[in-house]
Structures are given as C-alpha cells and as structure tokens.
Design a protein around this motif. Structure first.
Motif, PDB file in Angstrom:
ATOM      1  N   ALA A 241      18.395  -2.341  52.328  1.00  0.00           N
ATOM      2  CA  ALA A 241      18.602  -0.894  52.306  1.00  0.00           C
ATOM      3  C   ALA A 241      20.071  -0.633  52.021  1.00  0.00           C
ATOM      4  CB  ALA A 241      18.192  -0.282  53.646  1.00  0.00           C
ATOM      5  N   TRP A 242      20.336   0.400  51.228  1.00  0.00           N
ATOM      6  CA  TRP A 242      21.733   0.680  50.893  1.00  0.00           C
ATOM      7  C   TRP A 242      21.895   2.125  50.428  1.00  0.00           C
ATOM      8  CZ3 TRP A 242      18.467  -2.239  47.903  1.00  0.00           C
ATOM      9  CH2 TRP A 242      18.282  -1.875  46.559  1.00  0.00           C
ATOM     10  N   MET A 243      23.144   2.555  50.404  1.00  0.00           N
ATOM     11  CA  MET A 243      23.534   3.839  49.834  1.00  0.00           C
ATOM     12  C   MET A 243      24.443   3.554  48.649  1.00  0.00           C
ATOM     13  SD  MET A 243      26.792   5.402  49.966  1.00  0.00           S
ATOM     14  CE  MET A 243      27.485   7.004  49.522  1.00  0.00           C
ATOM     15  N   SER A 244      24.314   4.355  47.612  1.00  0.00           N
ATOM     16  CA  SER A 244      25.223   4.232  46.487  1.00  0.00           C
ATOM     17  C   SER A 244      25.362   5.597  45.825  1.00  0.00           C
ATOM     18  CB  SER A 244      24.721   3.195  45.476  1.00  0.00           C
ATOM     19  OG  SER A 244      25.720   2.935  44.508  1.00  0.00           O
ATOM     20  N   SER A 245      26.264   5.678  44.852  1.00  0.00           N
ATOM     21  CA  SER A 245      26.550   6.959  44.205  1.00  0.00           C
ATOM     22  C   SER A 245      26.343   6.878  42.705  1.00  0.00           C
ATOM     23  CB  SER A 245      28.005   7.380  44.463  1.00  0.00           C
ATOM     24  OG  SER A 245      28.286   7.437  45.836  1.00  0.00           O
ATOM     25  N   PHE A 246      25.751   7.908  42.143  1.00  0.00           N
ATOM     26  CA  PHE A 246      25.771   8.089  40.696  1.00  0.00           C
ATOM     27  C   PHE A 246      27.062   8.798  40.294  1.00  0.00           C
ATOM     28  CE2 PHE A 246      21.146   7.910  41.503  1.00  0.00           C
ATOM     29  CZ  PHE A 246      20.826   6.857  40.666  1.00  0.00           C
ATOM     30  N   ARG A 247      27.612   9.541  41.238  1.00  0.00           N
ATOM     31  CA  ARG A 247      28.911  10.188  41.016  1.00  0.00           C
ATOM     32  C   ARG A 247      29.537  10.447  42.374  1.00  0.00           C
ATOM     33  NH1 ARG A 247      27.572  14.903  38.237  1.00  0.00           N
ATOM     34  NH2 ARG A 247      27.564  16.160  40.142  1.00  0.00           N
ATOM     35  N   LYS A 248      30.809  10.101  42.528  1.00  0.00           N
ATOM     36  CA  LYS A 248      31.519  10.337  43.780  1.00  0.00           C
ATOM     37  C   LYS A 248      32.184  11.705  43.769  1.00  0.00           C
ATOM     38  CE  LYS A 248      34.154   7.184  45.478  1.00  0.00           C
ATOM     39  NZ  LYS A 248      35.374   6.379  45.410  1.00  0.00           N
ATOM     40  N   GLN A 249      32.470  12.181  44.975  1.00  0.00           N
ATOM     41  CA  GLN A 249      33.205  13.439  45.125  1.00  0.00           C
ATOM     42  C   GLN A 249      34.648  13.259  44.676  1.00  0.00           C
ATOM     43  OE1 GLN A 249      35.776  13.829  47.744  1.00  0.00           O
ATOM     44  NE2 GLN A 249      36.258  15.866  46.923  1.00  0.00           N
ATOM     45  N   SER A 250      35.201  14.300  44.069  1.00  0.00           N
ATOM     46  CA  SER A 250      36.640  14.310  43.756  1.00  0.00           C
ATOM     47  C   SER A 250      37.057  15.741  43.436  1.00  0.00           C
ATOM     48  CB  SER A 250      36.964  13.388  42.572  1.00  0.00           C
ATOM     49  OG  SER A 250      36.343  13.857  41.386  1.00  0.00           O
ATOM     50  N   GLY A 251      38.351  15.942  43.275  1.00  0.00           N
ATOM     51  CA  GLY A 251      38.864  17.235  42.842  1.00  0.00           C
ATOM     52  C   GLY A 251      38.951  18.285  43.922  1.00  0.00           C
ATOM     53  N   PHE A 252      38.873  17.871  45.203  1.00  0.00           N
ATOM     54  CA  PHE A 252      38.965  18.871  46.274  1.00  0.00           C
ATOM     55  C   PHE A 252      40.338  19.545  46.222  1.00  0.00           C
ATOM     56  CE2 PHE A 252      40.127  20.091  50.649  1.00  0.00           C
ATOM     57  CZ  PHE A 252      39.114  21.008  50.890  1.00  0.00           C
ATOM     58  N   GLY A 253      40.333  20.876  46.293  1.00  0.00           N
ATOM     59  CA  GLY A 253      41.587  21.625  46.265  1.00  0.00           C
ATOM     60  C   GLY A 253      42.117  21.875  44.874  1.00  0.00           C
ATOM     61  N   THR A 254      41.368  21.455  43.841  1.00  0.00           N
ATOM     62  CA  THR A 254      41.801  21.674  42.457  1.00  0.00           C
ATOM     63  C   THR A 254      40.856  22.668  41.783  1.00  0.00           C
ATOM     64  OG1 THR A 254      40.436  19.972  41.382  1.00  0.00           O
ATOM     65  CG2 THR A 254      42.486  19.248  42.423  1.00  0.00           C
ATOM     66  N   ASP A 255      41.158  22.978  40.523  1.00  0.00           N
ATOM     67  CA  ASP A 255      40.301  23.893  39.753  1.00  0.00           C
ATOM     68  C   ASP A 255      39.073  23.192  39.194  1.00  0.00           C
ATOM     69  OD1 ASP A 255      42.092  25.955  40.185  1.00  0.00           O
ATOM     70  OD2 ASP A 255      43.233  25.533  38.350  1.00  0.00           O
ATOM     71  N   HIS A 256      38.985  21.865  39.376  1.00  0.00           N
ATOM     72  CA  HIS A 256      37.874  21.117  38.781  1.00  0.00           C
ATOM     73  C   HIS A 256      37.229  20.203  39.820  1.00  0.00           C
ATOM     74  CE1 HIS A 256      39.201  22.549  34.864  1.00  0.00           C
ATOM     75  NE2 HIS A 256      40.429  22.142  35.163  1.00  0.00           N
ATOM     76  N   PRO A 257      36.621  20.788  40.857  1.00  0.00           N
ATOM     77  CA  PRO A 257      35.963  19.945  41.856  1.00  0.00           C
ATOM     78  C   PRO A 257      34.724  19.257  41.287  1.00  0.00           C
ATOM     79  CG  PRO A 257      35.472  22.261  42.241  1.00  0.00           C
ATOM     80  CD  PRO A 257      36.491  22.226  41.138  1.00  0.00           C
ATOM     81  N   VAL A 258      34.499  18.039  41.727  1.00  0.00           N
ATOM     82  CA  VAL A 258      33.336  17.256  41.298  1.00  0.00           C
ATOM     83  C   VAL A 258      32.467  16.996  42.521  1.00  0.00           C
ATOM     84  CG1 VAL A 258      32.549  15.059  40.329  1.00  0.00           C
ATOM     85  CG2 VAL A 258      34.611  16.168  39.415  1.00  0.00           C
ATOM     86  N   SER A 259      31.213  17.401  42.449  1.00  0.00           N
ATOM     87  CA  SER A 259      30.312  17.218  43.591  1.00  0.00           C
ATOM     88  C   SER A 259      29.615  15.864  43.495  1.00  0.00           C
ATOM     89  CB  SER A 259      29.282  18.341  43.646  1.00  0.00           C
ATOM     90  OG  SER A 259      28.468  18.333  42.490  1.00  0.00           O
ATOM     91  N   PRO A 260      29.315  15.248  44.638  1.00  0.00           N
ATOM     92  CA  PRO A 260      28.727  13.909  44.627  1.00  0.00           C
ATOM     93  C   PRO A 260      27.223  13.928  44.336  1.00  0.00           C
ATOM     94  CG  PRO A 260      29.095  14.637  46.879  1.00  0.00           C
ATOM     95  CD  PRO A 260      29.653  15.709  45.994  1.00  0.00           C
ATOM     96  N   VAL A 261      26.770  12.836  43.733  1.00  0.00           N
ATOM     97  CA  VAL A 261      25.347  12.579  43.509  1.00  0.00           C
ATOM     98  C   VAL A 261      25.062  11.210  44.109  1.00  0.00           C
ATOM     99  CG1 VAL A 261      23.497  12.307  41.810  1.00  0.00           C
ATOM    100  CG2 VAL A 261      25.348  13.953  41.397  1.00  0.00           C
ATOM    101  N   ILE A 262      24.262  11.180  45.162  1.00  0.00           N
ATOM    102  CA  ILE A 262      24.157   9.993  46.024  1.00  0.00           C
ATOM    103  C   ILE A 262      22.702   9.598  46.195  1.00  0.00           C
ATOM    104  CG2 ILE A 262      24.441   9.282  48.466  1.00  0.00           C
ATOM    105  CD1 ILE A 262      27.111  10.861  48.416  1.00  0.00           C
ATOM    106  N   MET A 263      22.466   8.312  46.421  1.00  0.00           N
ATOM    107  CA  MET A 263      21.099   7.861  46.687  1.00  0.00           C
ATOM    108  C   MET A 263      21.056   6.969  47.922  1.00  0.00           C
ATOM    109  SD  MET A 263      20.339   4.955  43.807  1.00  0.00           S
ATOM    110  CE  MET A 263      21.039   3.295  43.896  1.00  0.00           C
TER     111      MET A 263
END
Length: 704
Positions: A448-470
């Motif tokens: 069993a494991w967790m992984s990401s298709f996309r990690k969070q980044s850009g907090f506090g900037t004009d281009h925040p990236v939301s995470p996609v996780i499984m």
C-alpha cells in the motif's frame, strides 16, 4: 536532489511501451500540451502506451536545454536565476514521469518492463549529467557561499541548502575519476533495483495454492472460501479454490485453515520468494546492490551506505537508529516469547505433538485471542465495510480540519476500479483531487502506498498548483453480493495511507521541491501513522463502524473487546518489524564487500540477535522491496522512529479531546503545511512544545 534522483527512481518504477515516431506524436501527444481537463488532471482516457516514450525523450531534451541555459548563463548567479530556475527546470519530464511511474506500479505488463529496461540507463545518465555538471554546480555554489548576505525566507534558505547539499551528495565535488565511477555505479544500481522489484512481482504472481478437496478448507469462514472460489474461477479453475501469496488471500488462510501442511506450503511460498534458484532469484541481485552501495558511499568518504543516508534524516547516525531499535528489541523479545508459550499451551491441550512453527502463528494467535478476549475478527469484519471505513477516514479529516470530499464522476480514471474525489476547504476552496484504488490485480505491485500525479506548489504566489494524489492498496476484494469487508489491519492501513495523502493535500509551500511529503524518511511516517491512532477509539468507531447489512453501529461489547485486545500479539508485531529494520541497518552498515550468500548473512545475523525460530523477519532479503527496490535503504527503521513521534503527538489530542480543532490546527499548521521547509524536530517541537517521549509508544505496545 530532485533533478538527479527523481529520474533514477522513475527508471526503477517502470515505463509503458511505445514504438511510435516522435514527430507523428508531437501534435497529438497529451503530454505536449496543458491538460484540458477538470483541475488539469491527467487525461487517462487519452493517454496511450505510445505516448510515453516520445514524451520522455522530449522531456529529457527540453530538460537538458534548460539546465544548459542556467549553467552557461553570463549573468551573475542569483537565487532567482540559478536556484529557482533549477527548481523549475524539467517540467515536461516531471509531468510524464509522475504519470508513468505511478501507472506502471499499478498496470505492469511485459511491454512496460521491456521499455522500462530500455529507458532506465538513459534516465540514469540524464540525472548524472545534471548532478555532475560542473558549470551548474559552480553557479549554485556561488549563491550558496553568499547565503548569509541574501534576504531569503526560511523556505528559500532551506531550498538553497538542500539543493547545494544534493549536488555535493550527488558527486559534484568528486574528482573526475570518481565521477566516472559514480556514473557507472548509479547506472548499475538503477538496473538492479528494477530487476529486484520485477522478480518479486513475478514470484508473487507465480505461486498458487490450488485446493480441489473441500475437506482441506476446514476452519475457513464462508467469506474466505467464496473469495478463493472466485479467484480460482477468474484463473480458469472453476470448481476449485485458489490461494496466493497476496496478503488478503494468504493471511485469512494462515489464520483459519485447520490443515497445517497446507498452511506451511502457503507460508513457505511467501517467505521463499526470490529464493528459489530460478530465473527470478534475487540472492545475487541483493548482494550486488549491497556491495555497490558500499562502494558508492565510500566514494564520498563515508564508512558505509547508512552513514551516507542517515546524515540527512532525523536520526543523523546509524548508531542513533540502532540505539532505538536495540532498546525496543530488548523490551519486545520477552513478550514474543510469552506469546509462544501461550500458543504452545493450546497446541499441547489439543493433543498436538509438535512445536509451534512460523506458519502456525496466525492460527494459534487467533485461538489465544478468542480464549483471552472472546474476540473473533470475523465478528468485526461486517462492521468494517470498505466504503464505510473510507467515509470514516474522510469524516475524521472533516472533524479535524474542516475539509470536505466530493465524488467526481467527470474526471478520467487510470483504472475502472478507481474512485475519484475533490477535496475542498470548509468555505468551498479547492484543495486537490484524490484517486483511491483499493484491490489487488496481477498487474499491481503488492503493499500500500501514496503517491502524486502532481504535487502542491505556488502557495502565496499568483500561480498556485493544486495537488493530484492517489492511495493504492491491496485489500480484500468484494465477493458476489458481499462488499469488501476489511480486517482490523486493513482498516489501519487505509487510515495510514490516507494520512500520507493529507500530508500532500494540506501542504502550503511555495516550491515543489520542498512541498508535501518531501521530508526526511523518518519524519514522513508521522502524518500517516498518527491517523492510525483514531481507528479503534470508541468515539471514532461510532462514526464509521456500521454493519454492512443492517447499518447497526458496532455494539459496545465489541468495542470493549477491541480495546481489551489492543496490546494483543504486540510482541510478535514488534519483533518481526524490528528484525527487518535491523537487517536493513546491518546490510547498510557493512564497510567491506559482502561475500557470503544473503540468506546465510540474514540467518546468522538474526539468530545472533536472538530472533526466535517461530518468527521470520517481516521482510526477508530476497523480497525486501523497501530497501532493494524502493526508497527505504538504511531507512526501514523510520516506521518505529515515527512511531515515537505519532504516539507522543496523539497524546496532545488525548490531553484535550479526540477531535480538538485547536490541536488539529496546530498539527496542520506546523507539520502538514510545512513540507520539508524546516528541520523536522523544529516543526515537531513547535507543535508539541517539546521533543517526543518514547513512553507513549512503549505503553501502546504493551512494552512498559
């Protein structure tokens, strides 16, 4: 160091096959454009095998060009044009790697393995070319040497430090001859770890215990028999019963089957994986990995691989890790021996003329549990229907952090068995997308494991990236009209992996490099393991433990039985885990080449520790994927190290209330949100007010 080791790791996870022409794919390859999907989730309905290879090749081409532009820039090196530029380089390669590495762990086939082997050396070389790029390192070092004069945030300071140290640890300071040696070692390690993992999967899939006489099913619950019958039918053996070494199939058989010879056959099939002297044998593969790691560490001036690894973990030194492991070993071993005596009494009372063996443990432990606590796991399972348990985990996150989970049927899945959810804050703000995939398949790695298709980044900037996780698990399957009913261990696993997911979702970091689970190996298990503490608390059980037929909440008397049996079998559970942890550390504290067979090495070491013959190490050398095909080399101790942290951290809730929002906010703000932006002990003390005590762990496991 992301730009070096990410691609070596992906090379060891897997690539999907494709033979198409790059130019033909340029305009239609989904990886070559922004995803036109809800929340830019991967378009799994459009991604085909043929798209991966050209995307990897173009990703490496673009990544090299971006790195060369940084390395050969005529501008004076600054944090922005060097460190930030490096952190942002290789976006396309990250994009395809994140999708492909995850898919190949769940949808493995011969085509995937073939291309995986083809691209592994290319990705290893790509990583080495970056970590050993002298001009790039000079610019990074220039910025690093000026760090005290720069006006940097705490996160920026940490990223600069980690990127610089990553290059040093990746060989940037080595002389030319040692750099050449390092390249060869890393390329060989990449291929060997890939081979090790493939061998384990093939060995797991190849073993079958086929039963055609119903008398041999004596003792098994009807649900277990029905699952085995369906497994046999799916394998073309209708009218028989099939058991495998996948734990949802194996453990119920070991726990309930009266036929001792068949229990032995199945268990030995499990513990001998990779040790059958066939084409999937892992003894030489493991030995080569151990020896290459010794050489690699000594290239850098370390005595052994463990020194190299632990320097950046909370433990800092092998001695510190061994100190904790030895303390727990001494406390747990007497408990395990008492458990053996209790089981032997039952064997003798029943007239069995044999000594308890490893394949008997689950069967007689179950008898002891029933005799001492009047607790039968089959009584519990109807209250642990998988969707109710999942809803319980979601409700826990809602009560602690206020977040909500909305099913999304408009988002493409990577497998029809997936479920997809959107996470939102209490005010409706989007947090991320969550895929869950809960049942075994032949194409899917075990565990069993967790992984990401996309990690969070850009907090506090004009281009925040939301995470996609499984979350990926291998739980008991539904059978016929009966839904999947989980064992208590599976319930804990679901909460555990969900805790990892929350670590990724609730991250609030500016840089991808440090966000979410990008923390030291012995800290990353805190957010996951703390979630397990809630599972069987009476208040929590009242929320999710409902009978799958009647909807009745689990009765008070069953809850009391669960609590009474809470410390049951902890000698075994602790010792089998510690044996694996100490074996890992023993391999990776070797300073000279291992010459003996790994199974001989394992046997001699564990017997020397005093491991009793009735218990095998949780993972034996030839299928210990955590350390030989994953990221836990010299790091399997991390679960118990984090056990000290999570047991102490949960006391903060016990001291207030189980769902105390102020305590939850402190944990979210100081641990989950921070990723790897600060030293983990600093983060922990900011949450708890002091360093953790070992006492809560000892008490929880009945060792004090």
């Amino acid at each position: 160091m992301k730009k070096t080791f990410l691609y070596v790791l992906i090379a060891g996870i897997g690539l999907t096959a494709c033979n198409s022409n790059k130019n033909e794919q340029k305009n239609e390859n989904p990886f070559f454009a922004e995803y036109n999907t809800p929340f830019q989730t991967p378009p799994f309905d459009k991604i085909e095998f043929k798209h991966y290879e050209p995307a990897f090749m173009k990703g490496m081409e673009e990544g090299r060009a971006e790195i060369e532009a940084i390395a050969n820039s005529k501008e004076t090196p600054t944090f922005e044009n060097t460190i930030v530029a490096f952190e942002k380089a290789g976006k396309l390669l990250d994009k395809v790697s994140n999708v492909f590495g995850n898919i190949s762990g769940t949808e493995k086939n011969d085509e995937i393995s073939a291309l995986q082997k083809k691209l592994s050396p290319l990705l290893s070389k790509y990583g080495a070319d970056i970590s050993l790029n002298e001009n790039l390192f000079k610019r990074i070092k220039t910025v690093y040497d000026q760090k005290d004069q720069l006006d940097l945030s705490v996160e920026e300071q940490t990223m600069l430090e980690k990127i610089y140290q990553g290059f040093v640890r990746g060989g940037a300071n080595l002389p030319a001859d040692k750099k050449d040696q390092l390249r060869k070692i890393d390329e060989e390690l990449s291929a060997l770890t890939l081979q090790f993992g493939d061998n384990v999967l093939k060995e797991t899939n190849s073993f079958q215990l086929v039963i055609d006489n119903e008398k041999d099913l004596a003792g098994l619950p009807e649900g277990v028999k029905a699952t085995a019958a369906e497994t046999a039918k799916d394998a073309g053996m209708e009218g028989k019963w099939l058991f495998t070494t996948q734990k949802p199939s194996m453990l119920p058989f070991l726990q309930y089957a009266d036929n001792r010879d068949l229990r032995k056959q199945l268990y030995m099939g499990y513990v001998n994986r990779g040790n059958n002297n066939n084409k999937f044998d892992n003894k030489e593969v493991a030995k080569k990995i151990v020896n290459l790691r010794i050489k690699r560490a000594q290239l850098f001036g370390y005595k052994n691989h463990a020194e190299y690894i632990l320097e950046k973990n909370m433990a800092k030194t092998p001695e510190k890790a061994f100190e904790l492991l030895n303390k727990l070993w001494k406390a747990a071993l007497p408990n395990a021996k008492k458990e053996v005596k209790e089981m032997q009494k039952i064997i003798d009372k029943e007239g069995g003329k044999f000594k308890l063996a490893s394949w008997d443990w689950w069967y007689y432990a179950d008898k002891v549990k029933k005799a001492k606590y009047n607790l039968d796991e089959e009584e519990l399972k109807p209250y642990f229907e998988i969707s109710n348990v999942r809803k319980g985990a979601f409700e826990l996150a809602h009560r602690l952090y206020g977040i909500n989970f909305i099913p999304r049927n408009d988002i493409a899945k990577f497998n029809p068995e997936n479920q997809v959810f959107e996470l939102q804050e209490a005010d409706g703000t989007h947090i991320g997308i969550f895929y869950v995939d809960y049942h075994p398949r032949a194409s899917k790695n075990g565990g069993a494991w967790m992984s990401s298709f996309r990690k969070q980044s850009g907090f506090g900037t004009d281009h925040p990236v939301s995470p996609v996780i499984m979350n990926i698990c291998n739980f008991t399957k539904p059978v016929g009209d009966t839904p999947a009913l989980l064992t208590p261990d599976e319930v804990e696993t679901l909460f555990h992996e969900f805790g990892h997911a929350l670590h990724g979702f609730l991250s609030k970091c500016e840089y991808n490099y440090l966000s979410g689970t990008s923390v030291s190996r012995d800290f990353v298990e805190l957010p996951s393991q703390i979630m397990e503490n809630w599972c069987f608390e009476p208040e929590m059980l009242a929320i999710y433990a409902k009978h799958y037929k009647t909807g009745e909440v689990i009765p008070t008397e069953l809850v009391k039985k669960i609590q009474n049996a809470g410390k049951f079998n902890q000698g075994f559970a602790t010792i089998e885990y510690l044996a694996a942890s100490m074996l890992d550390m023993k391999y990776h504290t070797l300073t000279k080449e291992l010459t003996e067979d790994v199974m001989t090495f394992e046997k001699n070491y564990l017997e020397g520790l005093g491991l009793i013959p009735e218990i095998y190490s949780r993972y034996r050398s030839t299928y210990f994927k955590h350390i030989f095909a994953g990221g836990y080399s010299a790091g399997y101790y991390a679960y118990i190290w984090a056990g000290v942290l999570d047991s102490d951290a949960f006391q903060a809730f016990k001291e207030t209330s189980l769902f105390d929002k102020a305590t939850a906010k402190a944990f979210r703000d100081n641990v989950l949100a921070k990723g790897g932006t600060e030293d983990p002990m600093v983060l922990y003390k900011r949450f708890r007010g002091a360093e953790p005590s070992i006492d809560p762990l000892l008490i929880k496991r009945g060792l004090k």
